[in-house]
Design a protein around this motif. Structure first.
Motif, PDB file in Angstrom:
ATOM      1  N   ASN A   1       0.820  -1.196   0.000  1.00  0.00           N
ATOM      2  CA  ASN A   1       0.000   0.000   0.000  1.00  0.00           C
ATOM      3  C   ASN A   1       0.860   1.255   0.000  1.00  0.00           C
ATOM      4  OD1 ASN A   1      -1.785   2.207   1.584  1.00  0.00           O
ATOM      5  ND2 ASN A   1      -2.971   0.907   0.194  1.00  0.00           N
TER       6      ASN A   1
ATOM      7  N   HIS B   1      -6.823  -2.389   1.928  1.00  0.00           N
ATOM      8  CA  HIS B   1      -5.597  -3.053   1.489  1.00  0.00           C
ATOM      9  C   HIS B   1      -4.779  -3.560   2.677  1.00  0.00           C
ATOM     10  CE1 HIS B   1      -2.052  -2.805  -1.613  1.00  0.00           C
ATOM     11  NE2 HIS B   1      -2.303  -4.027  -1.251  1.00  0.00           N
TER      12      HIS B   1
ATOM     13  N   GLU C   1       1.795   5.831  -6.847  1.00  0.00           N
ATOM     14  CA  GLU C   1       1.345   5.469  -8.193  1.00  0.00           C
ATOM     15  C   GLU C   1       0.261   6.450  -8.644  1.00  0.00           C
ATOM     16  OE1 GLU C   1       0.587   1.273  -7.640  1.00  0.00           O
ATOM     17  OE2 GLU C   1       2.715   0.797  -7.706  1.00  0.00           O
TER      18      GLU C   1
ATOM     19  N   ASN D   1       1.759   1.846  -3.392  1.00  0.00           N
ATOM     20  CA  ASN D   1       0.592   2.370  -4.115  1.00  0.00           C
ATOM     21  C   ASN D   1       0.422   3.872  -3.932  1.00  0.00           C
ATOM     22  OD1 ASN D   1      -1.727  -0.427  -3.597  1.00  0.00           O
ATOM     23  ND2 ASN D   1      -0.031  -0.191  -5.008  1.00  0.00           N
TER      24      ASN D   1
END
Length: 142
Positions: free
Chosen positions: A64, A110, A70, A67
């Motif tokens: 995570n 997540h 991103e 992430n």
């Protein structure tokens, strides 16, 4: 420092919230890794070259955290561009907050249950918010 109008500030707050979320996830990651090391669930030599041996919770937090660098990068760029072109109305602000809200829910799922029935849907809503922000910036830039 330059001065900003009230409309520009409306996008600063969701950007700061996203940055804060990234920092929170970093601390959660650190907590799970420290817990795994102190309980000797994993040893330093086991993770020296690869993160494959971290326990599941630490891997989830690490994934995570990755992430957060991103799709949020697109959010940061769009927010800066929106401020630059003056696309800082209530609708752009709403889409920015929607994106941040989806990132918070995504991180919670997540790192928590990792329920793949929920997580992709939350991600999709966040992507739709980004597309709406892109359209708003494009319209303002024309």
């Amino acid at each position: 420092m330059g001065s900003m109008n009230a409309g520009s500030l409306s996008l600063v707050w969701p950007v700061l919230a996203q940055v804060a979320l990234t920092i929170v996830v970093l601390f959660v990651l650190g907590y799970f890794r420290r817990q795994a090391l102190s309980s000797r669930e994993v040893r330093l030599k086991d993770i020296a070259l690869s993160g494959d041996t971290w326990p599941t919770r630490a891997k989830q937090a690490a994934n995570n955290f990755t992430n957060q660098f991103e799709t949020p990068i697109l959010f940061y760029v769009l927010a800066i561009m929106a401020i630059h072109v003056g696309a800082t109305g209530w609708l752009m602000t709403a889409f920015a907050w929607l994106f941040v809200a989806t990132r918070i829910v995504h991180a919670y799922v997540h790192i928590g249950s990792n329920d793949l029935r929920i997580r992709p849907l939350v991600f999709l809503v966040g992507c739709i918010a980004l597309i709406a922000m892109l359209i708003g910036v494009l319209i303002a830039a024309l």
